[in-house]
Motif scaffolding. Structure first.
Motif, PDB file in Angstrom:
ATOM      1  N   MET A   1      47.605  19.709  41.480  1.00 47.98           N
ATOM      2  CA  MET A   1      46.392  20.327  42.023  1.00 47.98           C
ATOM      3  C   MET A   1      46.504  21.837  41.939  1.00 47.98           C
ATOM      4  SD  MET A   1      44.568  17.737  42.877  1.00 47.98           S
ATOM      5  CE  MET A   1      43.273  18.638  43.735  1.00 47.98           C
ATOM      6  N   GLY A   2      45.459  22.445  41.409  1.00 51.43           N
ATOM      7  CA  GLY A   2      45.497  23.896  41.239  1.00 51.43           C
ATOM      8  C   GLY A   2      44.339  24.609  41.894  1.00 51.43           C
ATOM      9  N   TRP A   3      44.549  25.878  42.145  1.00 58.39           N
ATOM     10  CA  TRP A   3      43.501  26.801  42.577  1.00 58.39           C
ATOM     11  C   TRP A   3      43.357  27.878  41.502  1.00 58.39           C
ATOM     12  CZ3 TRP A   3      40.165  26.118  46.457  1.00 58.39           C
ATOM     13  CH2 TRP A   3      40.506  25.259  47.506  1.00 58.39           C
ATOM     14  N   PHE A   4      42.114  28.163  41.165  1.00 59.22           N
ATOM     15  CA  PHE A   4      41.778  29.211  40.211  1.00 59.22           C
ATOM     16  C   PHE A   4      40.706  30.090  40.839  1.00 59.22           C
ATOM     17  CE2 PHE A   4      43.883  27.687  36.329  1.00 59.22           C
ATOM     18  CZ  PHE A   4      44.212  26.406  36.711  1.00 59.22           C
ATOM     19  N   ARG A   5      40.494  31.248  40.255  1.00 61.19           N
ATOM     20  CA  ARG A   5      39.400  32.094  40.717  1.00 61.19           C
ATOM     21  C   ARG A   5      38.796  32.834  39.530  1.00 61.19           C
ATOM     22  NH1 ARG A   5      42.687  36.785  44.129  1.00 61.19           N
ATOM     23  NH2 ARG A   5      43.419  37.988  42.329  1.00 61.19           N
ATOM     24  N   GLN A   6      37.561  33.207  39.696  1.00 60.44           N
ATOM     25  CA  GLN A   6      36.877  33.974  38.658  1.00 60.44           C
ATOM     26  C   GLN A   6      36.011  35.034  39.316  1.00 60.44           C
ATOM     27  OE1 GLN A   6      34.654  31.697  35.758  1.00 60.44           O
ATOM     28  NE2 GLN A   6      34.823  33.352  34.270  1.00 60.44           N
ATOM     29  N   ALA A   7      36.317  36.271  39.002  1.00 63.50           N
ATOM     30  CA  ALA A   7      35.542  37.396  39.506  1.00 63.50           C
ATOM     31  C   ALA A   7      34.449  37.718  38.500  1.00 63.50           C
ATOM     32  CB  ALA A   7      36.451  38.599  39.713  1.00 63.50           C
ATOM     33  N   PRO A   8      33.378  38.377  38.934  1.00 67.89           N
ATOM     34  CA  PRO A   8      32.280  38.718  38.022  1.00 67.89           C
ATOM     35  C   PRO A   8      32.778  39.527  36.836  1.00 67.89           C
ATOM     36  CG  PRO A   8      31.629  39.094  40.284  1.00 67.89           C
ATOM     37  CD  PRO A   8      33.091  38.789  40.317  1.00 67.89           C
ATOM     38  N   GLY A   9      32.408  39.086  35.642  1.00 68.05           N
ATOM     39  CA  GLY A   9      32.778  39.806  34.442  1.00 68.05           C
ATOM     40  C   GLY A   9      34.209  39.629  33.993  1.00 68.05           C
ATOM     41  N   LYS A  10      34.943  38.768  34.686  1.00 60.72           N
ATOM     42  CA  LYS A  10      36.349  38.551  34.339  1.00 60.72           C
ATOM     43  C   LYS A  10      36.598  37.094  33.973  1.00 60.72           C
ATOM     44  CE  LYS A  10      38.276  42.309  37.098  1.00 60.72           C
ATOM     45  NZ  LYS A  10      39.327  42.697  38.068  1.00 60.72           N
ATOM     46  N   GLU A  11      37.701  36.864  33.305  1.00 59.79           N
ATOM     47  CA  GLU A  11      38.076  35.507  32.951  1.00 59.79           C
ATOM     48  C   GLU A  11      38.639  34.771  34.171  1.00 59.79           C
ATOM     49  OE1 GLU A  11      39.176  36.158  28.225  1.00 59.79           O
ATOM     50  OE2 GLU A  11      40.708  35.487  29.634  1.00 59.79           O
ATOM     51  N   ARG A  12      38.584  33.464  34.091  1.00 60.32           N
ATOM     52  CA  ARG A  12      39.157  32.649  35.154  1.00 60.32           C
ATOM     53  C   ARG A  12      40.657  32.911  35.243  1.00 60.32           C
ATOM     54  NH1 ARG A  12      37.725  26.733  34.247  1.00 60.32           N
ATOM     55  NH2 ARG A  12      39.371  26.878  32.678  1.00 60.32           N
ATOM     56  N   GLU A  13      41.143  32.979  36.471  1.00 57.01           N
ATOM     57  CA  GLU A  13      42.530  33.372  36.723  1.00 57.01           C
ATOM     58  C   GLU A  13      43.243  32.295  37.533  1.00 57.01           C
ATOM     59  OE1 GLU A  13      44.792  37.232  38.786  1.00 57.01           O
ATOM     60  OE2 GLU A  13      42.727  36.719  39.348  1.00 57.01           O
ATOM     61  N   PHE A  14      44.457  31.992  37.161  1.00 58.98           N
ATOM     62  CA  PHE A  14      45.277  31.038  37.901  1.00 58.98           C
ATOM     63  C   PHE A  14      45.724  31.669  39.216  1.00 58.98           C
ATOM     64  CE2 PHE A  14      48.261  27.677  38.573  1.00 58.98           C
ATOM     65  CZ  PHE A  14      49.435  28.251  39.010  1.00 58.98           C
ATOM     66  N   VAL A  15      45.555  30.927  40.292  1.00 56.23           N
ATOM     67  CA  VAL A  15      45.994  31.389  41.610  1.00 56.23           C
ATOM     68  C   VAL A  15      47.315  30.723  41.973  1.00 56.23           C
ATOM     69  CG1 VAL A  15      45.468  31.370  44.082  1.00 56.23           C
ATOM     70  CG2 VAL A  15      43.647  31.842  42.400  1.00 56.23           C
ATOM     71  N   GLY A  16      47.364  29.419  41.865  1.00 57.71           N
ATOM     72  CA  GLY A  16      48.568  28.670  42.201  1.00 57.71           C
ATOM     73  C   GLY A  16      48.320  27.188  42.049  1.00 57.71           C
ATOM     74  N   CYS A  17      49.376  26.419  42.165  1.00 60.13           N
ATOM     75  CA  CYS A  17      49.221  24.972  42.076  1.00 60.13           C
ATOM     76  C   CYS A  17      50.280  24.273  42.907  1.00 60.13           C
ATOM     77  CB  CYS A  17      49.260  24.485  40.636  1.00 60.13           C
ATOM     78  SG  CYS A  17      50.869  24.565  39.838  1.00 60.13           S
TER      79      CYS A  17
ATOM     80  N   ASP B   1      40.423  40.502  45.624  1.00 62.26           N
ATOM     81  CA  ASP B   1      40.475  39.042  45.741  1.00 62.26           C
ATOM     82  C   ASP B   1      39.085  38.418  45.714  1.00 62.26           C
ATOM     83  OD1 ASP B   1      43.129  39.437  48.100  1.00 62.26           O
ATOM     84  OD2 ASP B   1      43.323  38.812  45.995  1.00 62.26           O
ATOM     85  N   THR B   2      38.059  39.267  45.707  1.00 62.50           N
ATOM     86  CA  THR B   2      36.687  38.770  45.663  1.00 62.50           C
ATOM     87  C   THR B   2      36.455  37.986  44.376  1.00 62.50           C
ATOM     88  OG1 THR B   2      35.824  40.561  47.034  1.00 62.50           O
ATOM     89  CG2 THR B   2      34.263  39.449  45.557  1.00 62.50           C
ATOM     90  N   ALA B   3      36.014  36.748  44.515  1.00 63.15           N
ATOM     91  CA  ALA B   3      35.824  35.867  43.360  1.00 63.15           C
ATOM     92  C   ALA B   3      35.256  34.537  43.843  1.00 63.15           C
ATOM     93  CB  ALA B   3      37.143  35.628  42.638  1.00 63.15           C
ATOM     94  N   ILE B   4      34.879  33.727  42.888  1.00 67.39           N
ATOM     95  CA  ILE B   4      34.607  32.322  43.170  1.00 67.39           C
ATOM     96  C   ILE B   4      35.920  31.580  42.984  1.00 67.39           C
ATOM     97  CG2 ILE B   4      33.321  30.252  42.540  1.00 67.39           C
ATOM     98  CD1 ILE B   4      31.140  32.096  41.444  1.00 67.39           C
TER      99      ILE B   4
END
Length: 118
Positions: free
Chosen positions: A34-50, A89-92
């Motif tokens: 199970m992973g967590w990712f995030r994507q900020a406006p105008g940026k690529e999706r980023e790995f947070v952790g798993c 850290d602002t992101a979806i």
């Protein structure tokens, strides 16, 4: 049909904390990676952790010491505790599930918005 549903996002001041939840249906999350990712406006999706099925956790360097992944198998829910939040850290934030010994993530949630004000 597998579903992952995130919740817990919101607006928080810098230095504050939030806990995100990811509830899984038609999937036993303790058997998956199970992973967590995030994507900020105008940026690529980023790995947070798993979290691996064994319970071992891995984090991106910028999240180490601030973010913690946990799970409650009885509730089939994964959590992301975020402390010392920063405006960057602002992101979806998205949760995802992949086969325990795979390399990709096969199921994704719809995301939850986290906004950190300065």
């Amino acid at each position: 049909q597998v579903q992952l549903v995130e919740s817990g996002g919101g607006l928080v001041q810098a230095g504050g904390s939030l806990r995100l939840s990811c509830v899984a249906s038609e999937l036993t999350l303790s058997r998956y990676r199970m992973g967590w990712f995030r994507q900020a406006p105008g940026k690529e999706r980023e790995f947070v952790g798993c979290m691996w099925s064994s319970g071992l956790t891995v984090y991106a360097d910028s999240m180490k010491g601030r973010f913690t992944i946990s799970r409650d198998s009885a509730k089939n829910t994964m959590y992301l505790q975020m402390n010392s939040l920063r405006p960057e850290d602002t992101a979806i934030y998205y949760c995802a599930a992949g086969l325990a010994y795979g390399s990709s993530y096969d199921y994704w949630g719809q995301g939850t918005q986290v906004t950190v004000s300065s």
